[in-house]
Design a protein around this motif. Sequence first.
Motif, PDB file in Angstrom:
ATOM      1  N   VAL A 159       4.443  11.513   3.563  1.00  0.00           N
ATOM      2  CA  VAL A 159       4.366  10.993   2.575  1.00  0.00           C
ATOM      3  C   VAL A 159       5.485  10.419   3.076  1.00  0.00           C
ATOM      4  O   VAL A 159       5.324   8.540   3.375  1.00  0.00           O
ATOM      5  CB  VAL A 159       4.483  11.627   1.632  1.00  0.00           C
TER       6      VAL A 159
ATOM      7  N   VAL B 261      -6.446  12.053   5.713  1.00  0.00           N
ATOM      8  CA  VAL B 261      -6.569  11.397   6.967  1.00  0.00           C
ATOM      9  C   VAL B 261      -6.265  12.644   8.108  1.00  0.00           C
ATOM     10  O   VAL B 261      -6.939  12.695   9.376  1.00  0.00           O
ATOM     11  CB  VAL B 261      -4.829  11.048   6.821  1.00  0.00           C
TER      12      VAL B 261
ATOM     13  N   LEU C 220       3.773   2.405   6.967  1.00  0.00           N
ATOM     14  CA  LEU C 220       3.486   1.336   6.199  1.00  0.00           C
ATOM     15  C   LEU C 220       4.334  -0.317   6.011  1.00  0.00           C
ATOM     16  O   LEU C 220       3.673  -1.165   5.864  1.00  0.00           O
ATOM     17  CB  LEU C 220       2.750   1.547   4.929  1.00  0.00           C
TER      18      LEU C 220
ATOM     19  N   MET D 272       0.709  -1.117  -0.126  1.00  0.00           N
ATOM     20  CA  MET D 272      -0.653   0.098  -0.048  1.00  0.00           C
ATOM     21  C   MET D 272       1.176   1.636   0.055  1.00  0.00           C
ATOM     22  O   MET D 272       1.919   0.866   0.411  1.00  0.00           O
ATOM     23  CB  MET D 272      -0.864   0.113   0.923  1.00  0.00           C
ATOM     24  N   SER D 273       0.317   2.225  -0.743  1.00  0.00           N
ATOM     25  CA  SER D 273       1.383   3.462  -0.839  1.00  0.00           C
ATOM     26  C   SER D 273       0.211   4.426  -0.199  1.00  0.00           C
ATOM     27  O   SER D 273      -1.388   4.636  -0.681  1.00  0.00           O
ATOM     28  CB  SER D 273       1.850   3.338  -2.315  1.00  0.00           C
ATOM     29  N   VAL D 274       1.631   5.535   0.457  1.00  0.00           N
ATOM     30  CA  VAL D 274       0.295   6.840   0.572  1.00  0.00           C
ATOM     31  C   VAL D 274       1.046   8.114  -0.231  1.00  0.00           C
ATOM     32  O   VAL D 274       2.040   7.847  -0.641  1.00  0.00           O
ATOM     33  CB  VAL D 274       0.274   7.339   2.128  1.00  0.00           C
ATOM     34  N   ASP D 275      -0.300   8.208  -0.966  1.00  0.00           N
ATOM     35  CA  ASP D 275       0.132   9.813  -1.447  1.00  0.00           C
ATOM     36  C   ASP D 275      -0.506  11.704  -1.094  1.00  0.00           C
ATOM     37  O   ASP D 275      -0.716  10.778   0.705  1.00  0.00           O
ATOM     38  CB  ASP D 275      -0.604  10.012  -2.715  1.00  0.00           C
ATOM     39  N   THR D 276      -0.338  12.208  -1.060  1.00  0.00           N
ATOM     40  CA  THR D 276      -0.416  13.417  -0.335  1.00  0.00           C
ATOM     41  C   THR D 276      -1.778  13.613  -0.292  1.00  0.00           C
ATOM     42  O   THR D 276      -2.407  13.992   0.927  1.00  0.00           O
ATOM     43  CB  THR D 276       0.258  14.953  -1.107  1.00  0.00           C
TER      44      THR D 276
ATOM     45  N   THR E  33      -4.215  11.334   0.331  1.00  0.00           N
ATOM     46  CA  THR E  33      -4.468  10.517   1.210  1.00  0.00           C
ATOM     47  C   THR E  33      -3.880  10.801   2.752  1.00  0.00           C
ATOM     48  O   THR E  33      -4.746  10.786   3.504  1.00  0.00           O
ATOM     49  CB  THR E  33      -3.785   9.422   1.542  1.00  0.00           C
ATOM     50  N   VAL E  34      -3.159  11.371   2.761  1.00  0.00           N
ATOM     51  CA  VAL E  34      -2.421  12.432   4.011  1.00  0.00           C
ATOM     52  C   VAL E  34      -3.217  13.594   4.544  1.00  0.00           C
ATOM     53  O   VAL E  34      -3.784  12.992   5.278  1.00  0.00           O
ATOM     54  CB  VAL E  34      -0.750  13.231   3.615  1.00  0.00           C
TER      55      VAL E  34
ATOM     56  N   LEU F 128       4.893   7.992   6.516  1.00  0.00           N
ATOM     57  CA  LEU F 128       4.351   6.758   6.033  1.00  0.00           C
ATOM     58  C   LEU F 128       4.613   6.143   5.670  1.00  0.00           C
ATOM     59  O   LEU F 128       3.703   4.593   5.976  1.00  0.00           O
ATOM     60  CB  LEU F 128       2.550   7.930   6.303  1.00  0.00           C
ATOM     61  N   ASN F 129       4.595   5.869   4.648  1.00  0.00           N
ATOM     62  CA  ASN F 129       5.045   5.364   3.440  1.00  0.00           C
ATOM     63  C   ASN F 129       5.749   3.911   4.367  1.00  0.00           C
ATOM     64  O   ASN F 129       6.417   2.539   3.418  1.00  0.00           O
ATOM     65  CB  ASN F 129       5.646   5.503   2.075  1.00  0.00           C
TER      66      ASN F 129
END
Length: 95
Positions: A28, A11, A35, A1-5, A7-8, A31-32
Amino acid sequence: MSVDTATVKKVASLARIAIDDAAAERLVPELNNILGWIEQLGEVDTQGVAPMTAVIPNTLRLRDDVVTDGGIRDAVLANAPAAEHGFFTVPKVIE
């Protein structure tokens, strides 16, 4: 799973945290990384490992469950503004 701006920011909005674009960009990669560590934990072989609730074996010292009145009624009632027949006395409330 990858987090992008995006998503940040989503959240942060759900957590009601004010965050600007620069802070979102800094979060970003952090959090990556987190994860990624969680994914590494999922790869650990836990077959044959019994689940535990604590790292060290604990046993609670239990006391007997005995119903008492506490034995301090007079001390408690001494703090009351008014007491009568072993009970708190309160003003009558009529609506």
